[in-house]
Write an enzyme that holds these catalytic residues in place. Structure first.
Site, PDB file in Angstrom:
ATOM      1  N   LYS A 106     -42.769  63.796 -11.084  1.00 43.83           N
ATOM      2  CA  LYS A 106     -43.006  65.235 -10.928  1.00 43.83           C
ATOM      3  C   LYS A 106     -42.308  65.954 -12.069  1.00 43.83           C
ATOM      4  O   LYS A 106     -41.317  65.460 -12.614  1.00 43.83           O
ATOM      5  CB  LYS A 106     -42.416  65.732  -9.600  1.00 43.83           C
ATOM      6  CG  LYS A 106     -43.058  66.999  -9.103  1.00 43.83           C
ATOM      7  CD  LYS A 106     -44.389  66.674  -8.460  1.00 43.83           C
ATOM      8  CE  LYS A 106     -44.971  67.802  -7.690  1.00 43.83           C
ATOM      9  NZ  LYS A 106     -45.973  67.299  -6.725  1.00 43.83           N
TER      10      LYS A 106
HETATM   11  N1  GLU Z   1     -49.331  68.210  -7.251  1.00 42.96           N
HETATM   12  C1  GLU Z   1     -50.204  67.470  -6.400  1.00 42.96           C
HETATM   13  C2  GLU Z   1     -49.410  66.727  -5.338  1.00 42.96           C
HETATM   14  O1  GLU Z   1     -48.321  67.101  -4.999  1.00 42.96           O
HETATM   15  C3  GLU Z   1     -51.180  66.579  -7.175  1.00 42.96           C
HETATM   16  C4  GLU Z   1     -50.599  65.554  -8.066  1.00 42.96           C
HETATM   17  C5  GLU Z   1     -51.603  64.853  -8.969  1.00 42.96           C
HETATM   18  O2  GLU Z   1     -52.800  65.136  -8.878  1.00 42.96           O
HETATM   19  O3  GLU Z   1     -51.157  64.046  -9.770  1.00 42.96           O
HETATM   20  O4  GLU Z   1     -49.883  65.788  -4.754  1.00 42.96           O
END
Ligand code: GLU
Length: 419
Positions: A106
């Site tokens: 993240k």
């Molecule tokens: N931000 C989204 C999540 O928390 C998507 C992450 C992604 O598509 O890589 O799952």
């Protein structure tokens, strides 16, 4: 007074307690308590007024054991290292529970995007991309949208990375605009996954969606699409909220009208006015008497106090980490079923995976191919978690972690621990 909330501590606690419930030793799951790599940057940009501002940015890679690191990038004033650590860990568990070949990561920038001009936002995004470029890549770590980031921002990341590398590399980021290799189904995918999950849950509960009421906290990408799809299926959405507060109508809100009202400029719900619709607080939305509550905003929303008060029968987590471990215990005692984030909101990363596969194969799939594949993956994961919860007599969250950790630990054993 309880301990101050810390998302990363919450993550570690659930990994630990799931490991204990699985009857395995700490030695087997210890590696998943810690992120593999943490990258922190100070991002200086020129503001429109000519002054220099320095923003804090992060990219945390939690686990690469099952494939390239994967996870979104968040722009928010509350972003800090422990939040990004937790979000990265949750991504590892999410990708494992739906069994897609990714690890978890993240990123985030501590900023308030509402206070930045479009030009400032672009400079900030591009500089951040340049600064994290050494650790991302289509085989290494693939960012995507998260809170306050969107397709345009992903487009800037793609362009900046490709410019540095001297060639177009669409697979470096997902959630891109369609014209540059985005997947049409990606924008609605997280909300669609939440709704598929709700339908699976209602099927188990032998309840018809047209006789179901719902309340949704958060009216951003996840919340608004969840509300829209539920509404289209005949569910009575009685309350929704955004940062400005909530709207309530016991007879059901007209979600299409609300979507028209917020428009592309995303007007705040507090400005909406109509007979029969009352304005309610954030606490009201979380405690209403409702069948399904979907927290689709930020972490730490359903704490012990809300858990005691909530009138919801089922909680389906559109957001990451909305329920604290302490609240989870109370909800369990009260017989309130919680479908955890790592399962309920996995639709987004699943369609990110489809986008990435298409980019790498220079291919384009039809929307219904993506949507059908998404449903198959979310259904299979739900069934596996549901059966595990029944078999082991644990909550759905514990079951989801058990399924994910079993896959992670198996992979770890086969790969071995270098050297
Ligand atoms: N931000 C989204 C999540 O928390 C998507 C992450 C992604 O598509 O890589 O799952």
């Amino acid at each position: 007074m309880g301990e101050t909330y810390n998302a990363y501590k919450e993550f570690k606690k659930i990994v630990q307690s799931s490991g204990e419930k699985m009857g395995i030793s700490e030695d087997e799951y210890k590696v998943f308590l810690y992120p593999e790599r943490e990258f922190m940057v100070s991002i200086p940009i020129k503001m429109d007024n000519g002054k220099t501002e320095v923003f804090k940015g992060y990219r945390v890679q939690h686990s690469g054991i099952r494939g390239p690191y994967k996870g979104g990038i968040r722009f928010h004033p509350d972003v800090d290292i422990d939040e990004v650590r937790a979000l990265a860990g949750w991504m590892t568990m999410k990708c494992a529970v739906v069994d897609i070949p990714y690890g978890g990561a993240k990123g985030g920038i501590q900023c308030d995007p509402a206070k930045l001009s479009k030009q400032e936002l672009e400079r900030l995004t591009r500089k951040y991309t340049m600064m994290i470029e050494p650790i991302i890549g289509e085989d290494i770590d693939i960012p995507a949208p998260d809170v306050n980031t969107n397709a345009q921002i992903m487009g800037w990341i793609y362009d900046t990375y490709s410019t540095i590398k001297g060639k177009s590399i669409p697979g470096v980021v997902t959630g891109k605009p369609l014209v540059i290799g985005g997947c049409a189904s990606r924008v609605a995918a997280t909300g669609r996954g939440v709704v598929i999950t709700i339908e699976n849950l209602l099927k188990e509960m032998k309840k018809d969606i047209t006789e179901t009421t719902a309340a949704i906290q958060g009216f951003g990408n996840v919340g608004s699409i969840t509300a829209q799809l539920l509404y289209e299926k005949g569910c009575k959405v009685i309350a929704v909220s955004d940062v400005s507060g909530g709207l309530y109508n016991p007879d059901g809100l007209d979600i299409r009208e609300l979507l028209d009202y917020i428009g592309p400029e995303r007007k705040l719900l507090s400005g909406f006015d109509k007979e029969g619709v009352s304005h309610i607080s954030n606490e009201d939305i979380l405690t209403l008497n409702v069948d399904v509550l979907v927290p689709a905003a930020l972490e730490n929303q359903i704490n012990a106090d809300i858990a005691e008060k909530t009138g919801a029968k089922y909680i389906v987590e559109g957001a990451n980490g909305p329920t604290t471990n302490e609240a989870d215990k109370i909800l369990k005692e009260r017989g309130i079923i919680v479908v955890p984030d790592i399962l309920a909101n996995a639709g987004g990363v699943v369609v990110s995976y489809f986008e990435w596969v298409q980019n790498r194969e220079c291919d384009r799939w039809e929307d219904d191919v993506c949507n059908n594949k998404l449903k198959a993956i979310v259904d299979a994961a739900f069934n596996e978690v549901w059966l595990t919860a029944e078999e082991k007599d644990v909550t759905l969250r514990e079951a989801a972690y058990m399924v994910a950790m079993k896959r992670l630990i198996e992979t770890q054993k086969i790969r071995g621990l270098f050297p």
